[in-house]
Design an enzyme around this catalytic site. Structure first.
Site, PDB file in Angstrom:
ATOM      1  N   TRP A 194       0.843  -1.206   0.000  1.00 39.99           N
ATOM      2  CA  TRP A 194       0.000   0.000   0.000  1.00 39.99           C
ATOM      3  C   TRP A 194       0.872   1.247   0.000  1.00 39.99           C
ATOM      4  O   TRP A 194       1.510   1.565   1.000  1.00 39.99           O
ATOM      5  CB  TRP A 194      -0.916   0.000   1.238  1.00 39.99           C
ATOM      6  CG  TRP A 194      -1.869  -1.150   1.209  1.00 39.99           C
ATOM      7  CD1 TRP A 194      -3.079  -1.182   0.585  1.00 39.99           C
ATOM      8  CD2 TRP A 194      -1.694  -2.444   1.800  1.00 39.99           C
ATOM      9  NE1 TRP A 194      -3.667  -2.414   0.750  1.00 39.99           N
ATOM     10  CE2 TRP A 194      -2.841  -3.211   1.496  1.00 39.99           C
ATOM     11  CE3 TRP A 194      -0.671  -3.041   2.561  1.00 39.99           C
ATOM     12  CZ2 TRP A 194      -3.005  -4.519   1.920  1.00 39.99           C
ATOM     13  CZ3 TRP A 194      -0.837  -4.352   2.981  1.00 39.99           C
ATOM     14  CH2 TRP A 194      -1.994  -5.075   2.653  1.00 39.99           C
TER      15      TRP A 194
ATOM     16  N   HIS B 187      -7.131   1.435   2.340  1.00 39.80           N
ATOM     17  CA  HIS B 187      -8.174   0.447   2.037  1.00 39.80           C
ATOM     18  C   HIS B 187      -9.271   0.583   3.086  1.00 39.80           C
ATOM     19  O   HIS B 187      -9.121   1.377   4.041  1.00 39.80           O
ATOM     20  CB  HIS B 187      -7.608  -0.991   1.993  1.00 39.80           C
ATOM     21  CG  HIS B 187      -6.733  -1.363   3.159  1.00 39.80           C
ATOM     22  ND1 HIS B 187      -6.105  -2.589   3.264  1.00 39.80           N
ATOM     23  CD2 HIS B 187      -6.379  -0.686   4.285  1.00 39.80           C
ATOM     24  CE1 HIS B 187      -5.405  -2.636   4.384  1.00 39.80           C
ATOM     25  NE2 HIS B 187      -5.552  -1.508   5.010  1.00 39.80           N
TER      26      HIS B 187
ATOM     27  N   ARG C 233      -4.295   6.351  -2.292  1.00 36.03           N
ATOM     28  CA  ARG C 233      -2.945   5.788  -2.375  1.00 36.03           C
ATOM     29  C   ARG C 233      -2.020   6.732  -3.124  1.00 36.03           C
ATOM     30  O   ARG C 233      -2.462   7.433  -4.043  1.00 36.03           O
ATOM     31  CB  ARG C 233      -2.953   4.428  -3.064  1.00 36.03           C
ATOM     32  CG  ARG C 233      -3.520   3.359  -2.141  1.00 36.03           C
ATOM     33  CD  ARG C 233      -3.395   1.966  -2.669  1.00 36.03           C
ATOM     34  NE  ARG C 233      -4.354   1.113  -1.987  1.00 36.03           N
ATOM     35  CZ  ARG C 233      -4.623  -0.125  -2.322  1.00 36.03           C
ATOM     36  NH1 ARG C 233      -4.000  -0.680  -3.345  1.00 36.03           N
ATOM     37  NH2 ARG C 233      -5.498  -0.833  -1.636  1.00 36.03           N
TER      38      ARG C 233
ATOM     39  N   GLN D 186     -13.642   1.397  -2.208  1.00 35.47           N
ATOM     40  CA  GLN D 186     -13.587  -0.033  -1.920  1.00 35.47           C
ATOM     41  C   GLN D 186     -14.847  -0.417  -1.170  1.00 35.47           C
ATOM     42  O   GLN D 186     -15.486   0.424  -0.532  1.00 35.47           O
ATOM     43  CB  GLN D 186     -12.382  -0.376  -1.023  1.00 35.47           C
ATOM     44  CG  GLN D 186     -11.087  -0.576  -1.787  1.00 35.47           C
ATOM     45  CD  GLN D 186     -10.016  -1.278  -0.960  1.00 35.47           C
ATOM     46  OE1 GLN D 186     -10.145  -1.441   0.262  1.00 35.47           O
ATOM     47  NE2 GLN D 186      -8.941  -1.669  -1.615  1.00 35.47           N
TER      48      GLN D 186
ATOM     49  N   VAL E 217      -5.386 -12.139   6.447  1.00 33.28           N
ATOM     50  CA  VAL E 217      -6.173 -13.363   6.230  1.00 33.28           C
ATOM     51  C   VAL E 217      -5.240 -14.560   6.066  1.00 33.28           C
ATOM     52  O   VAL E 217      -4.104 -14.427   5.627  1.00 33.28           O
ATOM     53  CB  VAL E 217      -7.097 -13.248   4.981  1.00 33.28           C
ATOM     54  CG1 VAL E 217      -8.303 -12.385   5.278  1.00 33.28           C
ATOM     55  CG2 VAL E 217      -6.331 -12.722   3.781  1.00 33.28           C
TER      56      VAL E 217
ATOM     57  N   ALA F 157     -13.212 -12.445   5.333  1.00 34.86           N
ATOM     58  CA  ALA F 157     -13.231 -11.033   4.955  1.00 34.86           C
ATOM     59  C   ALA F 157     -12.980 -10.942   3.459  1.00 34.86           C
ATOM     60  O   ALA F 157     -12.433 -11.866   2.851  1.00 34.86           O
ATOM     61  CB  ALA F 157     -12.154 -10.268   5.713  1.00 34.86           C
TER      62      ALA F 157
HETATM   63  N1  DAH Z   1      -7.631  -4.472   1.643  1.00 34.59           N
HETATM   64  C1  DAH Z   1      -7.158  -5.190   0.490  1.00 34.59           C
HETATM   65  C2  DAH Z   1      -6.545  -4.239  -0.492  1.00 34.59           C
HETATM   66  O1  DAH Z   1      -6.795  -3.074  -0.419  1.00 34.59           O
HETATM   67  C3  DAH Z   1      -8.274  -5.966  -0.160  1.00 34.59           C
HETATM   68  C4  DAH Z   1      -8.642  -7.148   0.670  1.00 34.59           C
HETATM   69  C5  DAH Z   1      -8.107  -8.365   0.419  1.00 34.59           C
HETATM   70  C6  DAH Z   1      -9.556  -7.003   1.699  1.00 34.59           C
HETATM   71  C7  DAH Z   1      -8.430  -9.480   1.197  1.00 34.59           C
HETATM   72  C8  DAH Z   1      -9.890  -8.089   2.492  1.00 34.59           C
HETATM   73  C9  DAH Z   1      -9.319  -9.337   2.204  1.00 34.59           C
HETATM   74  O2  DAH Z   1     -10.758  -8.010   3.499  1.00 34.59           O
HETATM   75  O3  DAH Z   1      -9.664 -10.396   2.973  1.00 34.59           O
HETATM   76  O4  DAH Z   1      -5.796  -4.613  -1.336  1.00 34.59           O
END
Ligand code: DAH
Length: 357
Positions: free
Chosen positions: A160, A181, A207, A221, A264, A325
């Site tokens: 990020w 995010h 970003r 998002q 995760v 998630a």
């Molecule tokens: N937050 C991640 C991103 O911005 C996207 C994401 C991936 C969210 C996996 C999640 C997850 O909750 O389980 O790239």
């Protein structure tokens, strides 16, 4: 002085009234009035001549003369009214309202395509029991990274490119940033309630990014989180599969592949089979498929089983509770769905683009 007779009064009145009926302007009426009824007008002169008659004649002729005067006066009044009315009517006809002209429509507003797709996504999950929550766009490092199992100095932070805010708390230990995010809401939500948790979080993210057709420095998002006793990977697959079908059609198939996100384990990315070439799975078409680039699959989101460290971080017992998630980009979903080839269209505020939705 002329001696007025019945004959010349009648002749005079007849001529005057005949003349009057042919007049058609207020100016000519005024001239007419002066000619007959003015101080030196013909009828006035006649009336003056009454003085020379004997008493009997004066009474008889005088009455006739008065009648003639009255009929001239009322004739003038009537003709004046007619001319005024005609003028009014003419004016009314000249600037008559043409009701057959198409009206001017007031400019009509509409929802931005991103708002529309965010609502559609939220509605799809709301129908499966998720509730919608929102969170701050200016966020602490603590929620954006630390609570998501991304410690300071960890290489995963490079995923990020972060816009930092020039602010720290009194202890000087919590840098602020523009959230990269919507995942920080995972910890915020779990800190504030006990399981079961089932939420989706739409919102804007930022970003430090060079923009191109698929990258913007700000974008939306939609995050999702479900935590309870006994939630398994099968629940993740079933929920996201149903979502894909609701947004992209009943016949969609989905594919999960291993991916890495620090919060995760296991982590996956989910793809749908290409709805443009019906997932002709890698068999190149004439000119190729623009949407899936001939791979037959389109990646639409990241997901995974909530990492035990994220659960214990918010005080949930990871031996008792599990969850999944996911996070997806609505602009990307809209681009796929509507065949938009450049994400920058969403924020260029060009009405020719916006009016199409
Ligand atoms: N937050 C991640 C991103 O911005 C996207 C994401 C991936 C969210 C996996 C999640 C997850 O909750 O389980 O790239």
């Amino acid at each position: 002085m002329v001696q007025p007779t019945q004959q010349n009064i009648e002749d005079l009145a007849g001529a005057a009234l005949a003349e009057l009926s042919a007049l058609d302007s207020l100016e000519s009426l005024e001239q007419w009035r002066i000619a007959y009824l003015g101080r030196r007008g013909s009828l006035t002169v006649v009336l003056r001549g009454l003085a020379g008659l004997d008493i009997e004649e004066r009474r008889r002729i005088g009455a006739l003369a008065n009648q003639a005067k009255q009929s001239l006066e009322s004739g003038l009044e009537a003709r004046t009214r007619e001319i005024n009315e005609a003028a009014l009517l003419r004016a009314a006809q000249e600037d008559r309202l043409d009701v057959t002209l198409p009206g001017r429509y007031p400019a009509e507003g509409r929802l931005h395509p991103t708002t529309q797709i965010v609502r559609e996504i939220c509605a799809a999950f709301a129908g499966m029991g998720f509730s919608v929550v929102e969170g701050p766009e200016v966020e602490w490092d603590h929620y954006n990274f630390e609570m998501l199992n991304i410690p300071k100095g960890h290489p995963a932070r490079d995923m990020w490119n972060t816009l930092w805010v020039d602010y720290t708390n009194e202890a000087g230990e919590q840098p602020m940033l523009l959230r990269t995010h919507t995942s920080p809401m995972q910890a915020r939500v779990m800190e504030s309630r006990r399981p079961p948790v089932r939420v989706i979080v739409p919102g804007k993210c930022y970003r430090y990014e060079a923009t191109d057709a698929t990258h913007e420095w700000h974008f939306y998002q939609v995050e999702g989180l479900a935590v309870d006793e006994g939630i398994t990977f099968a629940n993740l697959k079933g929920t996201l599969y149903e979502f894909a079908r609701r947004l992209f059609g009943e016949e969609r198939r989905v594919r999960f592949r291993c991916d890495y996100f620090p919060f995760v384990e296991p982590g996956v990315d989910m793809s749908i089979d290409c709805f443009a070439c019906q997932g002709a799975s890698g068999q190149a078409q004439d000119g190729g498929c623009r949407i899936c680039r001939d791979s037959g699959w389109i990646e639409i989101m990241g997901a995974g089983m909530v990492h035990p460290r994220v659960l214990s971080g918010v005080g949930y017992d990871p031996d008792k509770y599990t969850g999944f998630a996911f996070g997806l980009g609505p602009e990307r979903i809209a681009m796929l769905k509507y065949g938009i080839d450049d994400i920058r269209h969403f924020y260029a505020n060009d009405l020719r683009f916006l009016r199409q939705f």
